[in-house]
Design a protein around this motif. Structure first.
Motif, short mmCIF file in Angstrom:
data_model
loop_
_atom_site.label_atom_id
_atom_site.label_comp_id
_atom_site.label_asym_id
_atom_site.label_seq_id
_atom_site.Cartn_x
_atom_site.Cartn_y
_atom_site.Cartn_z
N ARG A 20 63.08 44.43 5.15
CA ARG A 20 64.12 45.44 5.27
C ARG A 20 65.50 44.85 5.51
O ARG A 20 66.50 45.35 5.01
CB ARG A 20 63.76 46.37 6.43
N ASP A 21 65.59 43.78 6.31
CA ASP A 21 66.88 43.26 6.75
C ASP A 21 67.14 41.87 6.19
O ASP A 21 66.22 41.08 6.00
CB ASP A 21 66.92 43.16 8.28
N TRP A 35 70.61 46.19 5.60
CA TRP A 35 69.41 46.56 4.87
C TRP A 35 69.56 46.05 3.44
O TRP A 35 70.68 46.00 2.90
CB TRP A 35 69.27 48.07 4.82
N MET A 60 67.49 45.78 -0.65
CA MET A 60 66.44 46.16 -1.58
C MET A 60 66.43 45.12 -2.70
O MET A 60 67.50 44.73 -3.18
CB MET A 60 66.74 47.57 -2.12
N PHE A 76 67.35 52.25 -3.63
CA PHE A 76 67.84 52.04 -2.27
C PHE A 76 67.54 53.26 -1.40
O PHE A 76 67.03 53.15 -0.29
CB PHE A 76 69.35 51.75 -2.31
N THR A 77 67.83 54.44 -1.94
CA THR A 77 67.58 55.69 -1.21
C THR A 77 66.09 55.87 -0.93
O THR A 77 65.70 56.27 0.17
CB THR A 77 68.12 56.88 -2.01
N LYS A 82 63.79 53.53 -0.62
CA LYS A 82 63.33 52.57 0.38
C LYS A 82 63.75 52.95 1.79
O LYS A 82 62.97 52.81 2.73
CB LYS A 82 63.83 51.16 0.04
N PHE A 83 64.98 53.43 1.95
CA PHE A 83 65.51 53.63 3.30
C PHE A 83 65.64 55.10 3.73
O PHE A 83 65.93 55.37 4.89
CB PHE A 83 66.88 52.94 3.45
N TRP A 135 67.98 57.03 2.94
CA TRP A 135 69.41 57.24 3.20
C TRP A 135 70.17 57.02 1.90
O TRP A 135 69.97 56.00 1.23
CB TRP A 135 69.89 56.27 4.28
N ASP A 136 71.02 57.95 1.55
CA ASP A 136 71.80 57.86 0.32
C ASP A 136 73.28 57.78 0.67
O ASP A 136 73.91 58.80 0.99
CB ASP A 136 71.53 59.07 -0.58
#
Length: 153
Positions: A26-27, A45, A47, A106-107, A109-110, A112-113
């Protein structure tokens, strides 16, 4: 005196392990530098899309300012016993100009958009040109597993 430590992996195994980590971690530590202000390091973060690392940061952040002035960048996965270091050049995409497949991944995976947030964000794409990977002293020799954007194994 005999010491036991990690077994030495061949380059192909290091590549496989590195690609696996890039797919699931993740990081990543992001190191940039500004010609006038010097080095800057921050965790973000990330991807992995199979070819490049994608990250996102506030458009006014030091990281965003630095890569606009100096696109060379270094990335490090956060495990000092299973080192993976990447080097490349960052491409910047404003949040409304990022390729849709990258933004959607990205959205996903996390959860968050950044494109829906107030304020501007920048997506950073880094296709590595050099990758180093090692676990302990036995793997220091041969730790470069990508050079000039080509995997060595």
């Amino acid at each position: 005196m005999h010491t036991t430590g990690p077994a030495r992996r061949e380059a192909a195994e290091r590549r496989r392990d590195t690609l696996e980590r890039l797919a699931v971690e993740r990081d990543v530590w992001v190191s940039t530098a500004h010609p006038d202000h010097g080095p800057h390091q921050v965790p973000l973060w990330f991807m992995w899309d199979g070819q490049a690392v994608w990250m996102c940061t506030d458009a006014t952040s030091a990281t965003a300012r630095n890569v606009r002035a100096e696109p060379r960048i270094r990335l490090a996965l956060p495990d000092p016993f299973d080192v993976v270091l990447l080097r490349g050049e960052a491409e910047c995409f404003l949040d409304q100009e990022v390729p849709a497949d990258a933004a959607e991944a990205f959205t996903t995976k996390f959860g968050w958009d950044p494109r829906t947030e107030e304020g501007s964000f920048v997506y950073l794409r880094v296709a590595p040109t050099t990758v180093r990977a090692w676990r302990g002293e036995p793997e220091l020799r041969g730790r470069v597993i990508m050079r000039d954007g080509r995997w060595l194994a």
